[in-house]
Design a protein around this motif. Structure first.
Motif, mmCIF file in Angstrom:
data_model
loop_
_atom_site.group_PDB
_atom_site.id
_atom_site.type_symbol
_atom_site.label_atom_id
_atom_site.label_comp_id
_atom_site.label_asym_id
_atom_site.label_seq_id
_atom_site.Cartn_x
_atom_site.Cartn_y
_atom_site.Cartn_z
ATOM 1 N N ASP A 189 41.901 49.057 39.014
ATOM 2 C CA ASP A 189 41.898 47.738 38.408
ATOM 3 C C ASP A 189 41.899 47.836 36.892
ATOM 4 O OD1 ASP A 189 41.946 46.302 40.733
ATOM 5 O OD2 ASP A 189 39.779 46.159 40.903
ATOM 6 N N GLU A 232 39.501 43.037 35.220
ATOM 7 C CA GLU A 232 39.278 42.829 36.659
ATOM 8 C C GLU A 232 38.007 43.531 37.104
ATOM 9 O OE1 GLU A 232 42.845 44.433 38.180
ATOM 10 O OE2 GLU A 232 43.987 42.580 37.990
ATOM 11 N N ALA A 238 48.830 37.781 50.084
ATOM 12 C CA ALA A 238 48.336 37.741 48.704
ATOM 13 C C ALA A 238 47.382 36.568 48.492
ATOM 14 C CB ALA A 238 49.511 37.652 47.728
ATOM 15 N N GLU A 254 43.424 36.721 48.301
ATOM 16 C CA GLU A 254 42.653 37.087 47.110
ATOM 17 C C GLU A 254 41.853 35.910 46.565
ATOM 18 O OE1 GLU A 254 43.277 38.839 42.587
ATOM 19 O OE2 GLU A 254 44.963 38.858 43.984
ATOM 20 N N ARG A 260 38.675 41.602 47.009
ATOM 21 C CA ARG A 260 39.726 41.237 46.056
ATOM 22 C C ARG A 260 40.517 42.449 45.588
ATOM 23 N NH1 ARG A 260 37.652 36.343 42.096
ATOM 24 N NH2 ARG A 260 37.323 34.834 43.775
ATOM 25 N N SER A 261 39.806 43.529 45.262
ATOM 26 C CA SER A 261 40.492 44.744 44.809
ATOM 27 C C SER A 261 41.405 45.286 45.901
ATOM 28 C CB SER A 261 39.466 45.813 44.419
ATOM 29 O OG SER A 261 38.724 45.410 43.307
ATOM 30 N N ARG A 302 44.488 43.036 46.409
ATOM 31 C CA ARG A 302 45.419 43.210 45.289
ATOM 32 C C ARG A 302 46.169 44.540 45.407
ATOM 33 N NH1 ARG A 302 42.221 42.093 40.810
ATOM 34 N NH2 ARG A 302 42.900 39.943 40.839
ATOM 35 N N ARG A 303 45.436 45.596 45.786
ATOM 36 C CA ARG A 303 46.082 46.906 45.947
ATOM 37 C C ARG A 303 47.111 46.878 47.071
ATOM 38 N NH1 ARG A 303 41.239 49.107 44.872
ATOM 39 N NH2 ARG A 303 40.681 49.267 47.076
ATOM 40 N N THR A 322 48.729 44.292 48.284
ATOM 41 C CA THR A 322 49.879 43.488 47.868
ATOM 42 C C THR A 322 50.786 44.284 46.947
ATOM 43 O OG1 THR A 322 48.514 41.488 48.018
ATOM 44 C CG2 THR A 322 50.572 41.316 46.783
ATOM 45 N N ARG A 323 50.145 44.988 46.007
ATOM 46 C CA ARG A 323 50.904 45.814 45.062
ATOM 47 C C ARG A 323 51.696 46.891 45.808
ATOM 48 N NH1 ARG A 323 46.817 46.358 41.141
ATOM 49 N NH2 ARG A 323 46.055 48.204 42.167
ATOM 50 N N GLY A 325 47.443 40.101 34.825
ATOM 51 C CA GLY A 325 47.622 39.741 36.215
ATOM 52 C C GLY A 325 48.908 40.266 36.804
ATOM 53 N N GLN A 327 50.825 43.274 38.164
ATOM 54 C CA GLN A 327 50.638 44.641 38.635
ATOM 55 C C GLN A 327 51.989 45.337 38.750
ATOM 56 O OE1 GLN A 327 48.196 42.435 39.640
ATOM 57 N NE2 GLN A 327 46.860 43.687 38.422
#
Length: 736
Positions: free
Chosen positions: A372, A376, A457, A460, A469-470, A473-474, A476-477, A593, A595
């Motif tokens: 992050d 974040e 996504a 989140e 959340r982390s 996000r990971r 989704t990335r 925001g 990534q």
């Protein structure tokens, strides 16, 4: 505090203290800080001594006391880590370094620098809990002397204390330190509210002093009649706790039922339950007010039994029942594990191994540190620290502690990241329930999984824990990266086919260094995103291969924002092709925001400026377009929520960077109108990028002007000044 006084304070609880080491640290720090002064005018050296004194009250080991004396030497003097290691050993050097802020940070804002320093501190705490103890003592002494600091800095420090350090002390079970930190911060942030509540508490003491003494005596007599040896003492809520409860529940001071309570301290755990039996037999219990934190301790190691009864004089009385050892942990928390025991200081294993609170903190930090940004990390850490807890169970009886307000998705990620990523449903207490269902104390939660599932996504924004959340996000990335890698795989395979060369991903591995990528997936994703030409991949594998290719030399069309996609420092870099595509102009665009290394552009026909609430729209295979939230173009994506990205500006006030905006000005058709408009824009230090004229009638002309401004305030000032000119009929901003 004199040199001998420091040594005496340590020797009182540790007769085997290293007197030579303590003396050497005292002299070294005194010389290093020299003539430095604090805001109060006192010698700076008085501060590390007071920090050390706070830690001696917790009876901590020699290394921690020495680290407290030296904690500002690397940051504020000419001392170095190497010198501290040489003179005091690597253990103490590591502690001092963990407390030292990063001096050189190439970050886009002060907030990012603050967040990065906080990340460094927490990672040091994860290695050695003593860093935390010194830092909290350091913050406590700074708060005690905060009235000497200038008002604007004083408010920032007090807010930071209330947001970060007081909750951190609470999570570590150090309730005494948490109470003092909160009240000191409350006193500086809201002095009127603090004074009002303090006055009401004084009045409460005067009115109820005799009644409290009577209740205390009656409890002692009742317990003695049952053969229970106990200490009963009154306990009063702190001003900040009173204010917070009044705010949270929207009630008046008179409606608070737990301003004053009683703490019963006994010798054994069995006695705790005997006290409850005696009290509940004598007085009626208030329903819903019994909590047993002995059988189910809080994550910060707190143990006690809480109950409320209608006691003597028909008054509601709150009781906390615990042993001496529990009392020690309730007061000192994690520091209680480092107490002097059996004639020696607890060793390192005892210091870190006995505390569930520290184990929780270390796991949390390790989880938050995975990939992050600093901001974040800070946001997620606050989420983990702030909330009260609910306790839920897995079907196999595993206890999971979550923040209040957590849902089944948070629960799934708390069990394991893979469980969260593959979750598709939940059963709560045996009944099917939505994954977004908020959990309550005692819920049994079973997660239904499906292999191959990717978390949406949108999750989140639905979860409350930093871990969830982390992880979302990971995931989704990684899903976006996998999508680009799949596209790149097809492009590369076709490129090798066109070149008449055999292809396999194994052939790419020996040339990864030449392609400046860590693995094959990175190469394929870069091709899919358009960052790497497929012919370059072929040439890396077959150096003799030659291919004719035309350079794409396209000047940016009027009214369109160019693509940009390279990262530089903490911002993003975009490149605008010049005439013929030969020259390039790098500009830093601080947007948070985003990534990955996706190409990014502003919305055509309007752009966006700092001060606008912005969103990003992801177009697979092309990149991300930044729109202001009021843009009518966003309605085209209402049915595609998976393409929406939450992005924010990260621009410090007073920046001189330019951002694109578009305005439409209706002017009277007379000589000098264009000059008037240009002069207003120039006088406001803005830049005109493009103008398009359109006749409306014989008397009016419409000018569509692309301007470059610093932020929304700057743009509004230009619009206001234009409207004030007699030649101007109307001015409006155009949103893409």
């Amino acid at each position: 505090m004199r040199q001998y006084e420091l040594v005496d304070r340590v020797r009182r609880y540790n007769p085997q203290a290293d007197e030579i080491l303590l003396n050497r640290a005292y002299v070294y720090a005194m010389k290093a800080h020299g003539s430095q002064k604090r805001a109060s005018g006192d010698p700076y050296f008085s501060h590390p001594l007071e920090v050390a004194a706070i830690l001696t009250d917790m009876k901590l080991d020699d290394a921690t006391i020495v680290a407290a004396v030296l904690h500002d030497t690397i940051e504020d003097t000419d001392s170095t880590r190497e010198e501290i290691d040489r003179l005091f050993g690597q253990d103490i050097g590591r502690l001092v370094d963990g407390l030292t802020k990063l001096k050189k940070l190439d970050l886009v804002s002060k907030k990012a620098a603050h967040a990065e320093n906080f990340r460094k501190l927490l990672l040091a705490i994860a290695q050695d809990v003593r860093v935390l103890l010194v830092k909290l003592a350091d913050r406590l002494h700074n708060m005690r002397t905060l009235h000497f600091v200038p008002p604007e800095k004083r408010e920032r420090i007090a807010e930071e204390t209330l947001d970060i350090y007081a909750p951190l002390a609470g999570r570590m079970g150090m309730q005494g330190m948490r109470d003092e930190l909160e009240d000191l911060a409350f006193r500086h942030l809201m002095p009127e509210a603090y004074a009002t509540i303090e006055a009401r508490l004084d009045e409460f003491r005067r009115k109820n002093g005799k009644a409290i003494a009577t209740i205390e005596k009656e409890f002692v007599d009742e317990l003695a009649a049952h053969g229970i040896k106990a200490k009963v003492a009154g306990r009063e809520k702190q001003p900040y706790s009173v204010w917070r409860k009044m705010e949270r529940k929207s009630i008046a001071f008179e409606q608070l039922s737990d301003i004053f309570g009683f703490r019963v301290v006994v010798e054994t755990v069995e006695d705790c339950y005997r006290v409850i039996g005696a009290v509940h037999t004598k007085w009626a219990v208030v329903p819903g007010r019994f909590k047993d934190y002995i059988s189910t301790p809080k994550p910060n190691d707190y143990q006690s039994i809480h109950t409320t009864v209608v006691g003597p004089g028909r008054q509601r009385v709150e009781l906390q029942v615990r042993t001496e050892a529990m009392q020690d942990i309730a007061r000192n928390g994690i520091a209680a594990h480092a107490l002097y025991k059996d004639g020696r200081i607890a060793d390192r294993e005892t210091l870190t191994g006995e505390s569930r609170a520290y184990q929780w903190l270390r796991r949390t930090i390790e989880m938050l540190a995975e990939g992050d940004t600093p901001e974040e990390f800070l946001e997620h850490t606050k989420l983990e620290l702030f909330h009260d807890q609910v306790f839920c169970f897995s079907p196999k009886g595993r206890l999971i502690a979550l923040p209040r307000g957590a849902n089944a998705i948070d629960f799934a990620y708390a069990v394991h990241t893979d469980v969260g990523n593959t979750a598709v449903g939940a059963k709560i207490n045996g009944r099917h329930a939505p994954l977004v269902s908020e959990l309550q104390n005692g819920d049994e939660v079973e997660i239904t999984r499906a292999e191959g599932q990717v978390p949406p996504a949108a999750w989140e924004s639905l979860v409350v824990t930093g871990k969830a959340r982390s992880a979302i996000r990971r995931a989704t990335r990684e899903a976006v990266r996998a999508q680009y890698a799949g596209l790149g795989r097809q492009i590369v395979a076709r490129a090798f086919e066109r070149a008449g060369k055999p292809y396999s991903e194994e052939r790419l591995k020996p040339v990864l260094a030449r392609l400046a990528r860590a693995n094959v997936e990175d190469v394929l994703a870069a091709v899919g995103r358009g960052e790497m030409f497929s012919g370059d991949v072929v040439k890396a594998v077959y150096p003799d291969f030659k291919e004719e290719r035309k350079a794409a030399a396209a000047a940016r069309p009027h009214g369109e924002a160019g693509w940009f996609g390279m990262k530089k420092a903490a911002g993003l870099v975009f490149k605008i092709p010049g005439e013929g595509g030969d020259q390039q102009n790098d500009q830093s665009i601080p947007i948070r925001g985003l990534q990955g290394d996706l190409p990014v552009r502003f919305a055509p026909n309007g752009g966006a400026v700092p001060g606008d609430r912005i969103v990003g729209i992801l177009t697979p295979g092309e990149g991300i377009t930044i729109y202001p939230i009021q843009s009518p173009a966003l309605t085209d994506f209402d049915e595609q929520p998976e393409r929406w990205l939450d992005v924010r500006w990260d621009v410090e006030e007073g920046t001189h960077e330019f951002f694109p905006a578009r305005i439409v000005v209706t002017v009277i058709n007379e000589p000098g109108a264009l000059g008037t408009i240009s002069t207003v824009i120039g006088d406001n230090d803005a830049n005109i990028d493009n103008i398009v004229f359109r006749p409306l009638s014989a008397d009016f002309r419409e000018m569509t002007i692309d301007v470059e401004v610093n932020d929304l305030k700057h743009l509004n000032a230009i619009i206001s000044n234009l409207r004030a000119r007699s030649v101007v009929s109307k001015v409006e901003r155009v949103n893409a």
